[in-house]
Design a protein around this motif. Structure first.
Motif, PDB file in Angstrom:
ATOM      1  N   HIS A  40       7.754  13.349-108.408  1.00  0.00           N
ATOM      2  CA  HIS A  40       8.867  12.457-107.638  1.00  0.00           C
ATOM      3  C   HIS A  40       8.752  12.662-106.225  1.00  0.00           C
ATOM      4  O   HIS A  40       8.893  11.734-105.479  1.00  0.00           O
ATOM      5  N   GLY A  41       8.792  14.087-105.783  1.00  0.00           N
ATOM      6  CA  GLY A  41       8.824  14.218-104.421  1.00  0.00           C
ATOM      7  C   GLY A  41       7.850  15.465-104.276  1.00  0.00           C
ATOM      8  O   GLY A  41       7.966  15.953-103.121  1.00  0.00           O
ATOM      9  N   ASP A  43       7.632  18.628-105.350  1.00  0.00           N
ATOM     10  CA  ASP A  43       8.645  19.994-105.492  1.00  0.00           C
ATOM     11  C   ASP A  43       7.905  20.951-104.696  1.00  0.00           C
ATOM     12  O   ASP A  43       6.916  21.585-104.850  1.00  0.00           O
ATOM     13  N   VAL A  72       3.263  10.068-105.385  1.00  0.00           N
ATOM     14  CA  VAL A  72       4.497  10.673-105.329  1.00  0.00           C
ATOM     15  C   VAL A  72       5.366   9.430-105.229  1.00  0.00           C
ATOM     16  O   VAL A  72       5.178   8.406-104.423  1.00  0.00           O
ATOM     17  N   LYS A  73       6.665   9.583-106.040  1.00  0.00           N
ATOM     18  CA  LYS A  73       7.201   8.599-105.773  1.00  0.00           C
ATOM     19  C   LYS A  73       8.395   8.298-104.468  1.00  0.00           C
ATOM     20  O   LYS A  73       8.472   7.334-103.798  1.00  0.00           O
ATOM     21  N   ASP A  74       8.858   9.606-104.149  1.00  0.00           N
ATOM     22  CA  ASP A  74       9.513   9.461-102.789  1.00  0.00           C
ATOM     23  C   ASP A  74       8.853  10.471-101.822  1.00  0.00           C
ATOM     24  O   ASP A  74       8.911  11.670-101.847  1.00  0.00           O
ATOM     25  N   THR A  75       8.361   9.827-100.946  1.00  0.00           N
ATOM     26  CA  THR A  75       7.704  10.883 -99.745  1.00  0.00           C
ATOM     27  C   THR A  75       8.449  10.989 -98.571  1.00  0.00           C
ATOM     28  O   THR A  75       7.878  11.682 -97.735  1.00  0.00           O
ATOM     29  N   LYS A  76       9.854  10.654 -98.698  1.00  0.00           N
ATOM     30  CA  LYS A  76      10.561  11.138 -97.541  1.00  0.00           C
ATOM     31  C   LYS A  76      10.686  12.501 -97.335  1.00  0.00           C
ATOM     32  O   LYS A  76      10.446  13.045 -96.022  1.00  0.00           O
ATOM     33  N   HIS A  77      10.728  13.344 -98.240  1.00  0.00           N
ATOM     34  CA  HIS A  77      10.718  14.589 -98.107  1.00  0.00           C
ATOM     35  C   HIS A  77       9.377  15.348 -97.449  1.00  0.00           C
ATOM     36  O   HIS A  77       9.396  16.141 -96.638  1.00  0.00           O
ATOM     37  N   HIS A  83       5.777  19.150 -95.162  1.00  0.00           N
ATOM     38  CA  HIS A  83       5.221  19.756 -96.582  1.00  0.00           C
ATOM     39  C   HIS A  83       3.678  20.164 -96.527  1.00  0.00           C
ATOM     40  O   HIS A  83       3.018  19.299 -95.709  1.00  0.00           O
ATOM     41  N   LYS A 100       1.925   6.476-102.255  1.00  0.00           N
ATOM     42  CA  LYS A 100       3.261   6.287-102.929  1.00  0.00           C
ATOM     43  C   LYS A 100       3.282   5.468-103.971  1.00  0.00           C
ATOM     44  O   LYS A 100       2.708   4.522-104.174  1.00  0.00           O
TER      45      LYS A 100
END
Length: 166
Positions: A40-41, A43, A72-77, A83, A100
């Motif tokens: 998802h992100g 981790d 990755v579902k959520d690339t915002k982080h 990262h 994404k």
């Protein structure tokens, strides 16, 4: 500490962050040709650790055939936090591919890492540290690889992680 399953000596039941960290590192160091990650992100507690990023870097540089694919579902982080795996993708963009998710898998909660054609790390719910590692899981890896490859073809590059070379 991860528990060896009574079903197989290659199957470990995992229920803690430290177990996931240990098994991800072990799986990457055993890999020879391919690693596929669905998360998802990504981790940071697992995938942004110095040891893990260094192992991925070594793997990617180990052979001209070595390939890492990350969905990755959520690339915002990834974009906002800098990262470490995202930065490695920028440096080794021909060996570490990151996309994404645009199409969801049937089980939207899962996360996994596939190594070569036989090893698997699986999170039942990507938000919790519960799952398993199986070092001899060719059948499961084939099934999840088919799912991953289908979703991969619809994935999109994250523009904010792309480096413009002039």
């Amino acid at each position: 500490m991860s528990e060896v399953s009574s079903v197989s000596p290659d199957l470990f039941l995992i229920d803690s962050l430290s177990d996931f960290q240990s098994h991800t590192l072990k799986l990457v160091t055993r890999s020879r040709r391919s690693i596929a990650i669905l998360s998802h992100g990504l981790d940071a507690a697992i995938y942004a650790r110095d040891e893990f990023v260094e192992a991925i870097s070594s793997f990617a540089r180990s052979s001209r055939n070595a390939q890492v694919q990350i969905l990755v579902k959520d690339t915002k982080h990834l974009v906002e936090s800098g990262h470490k795996l995202g930065k490695l993708h920028q440096r080794l963009s021909s060996k570490i591919l990151l996309r994404k998710l645009t199409v969801e898998p049937d089980n939207t909660d899962m996360g996994f890492m596939l190594c070569d054609t036989n090893a698997l790390l699986y999170k039942n719910d990507d938000a919790f540290y519960k799952g398993f590692a199986n070092y001899d899981a060719a059948v499961e890896v084939k099934r999840l690889s088919d799912t991953f490859n289908y979703i991969w073809q619809y994935g999109e590059a994250e523009p904010e992680l792309q480096i413009l070379n002039i």
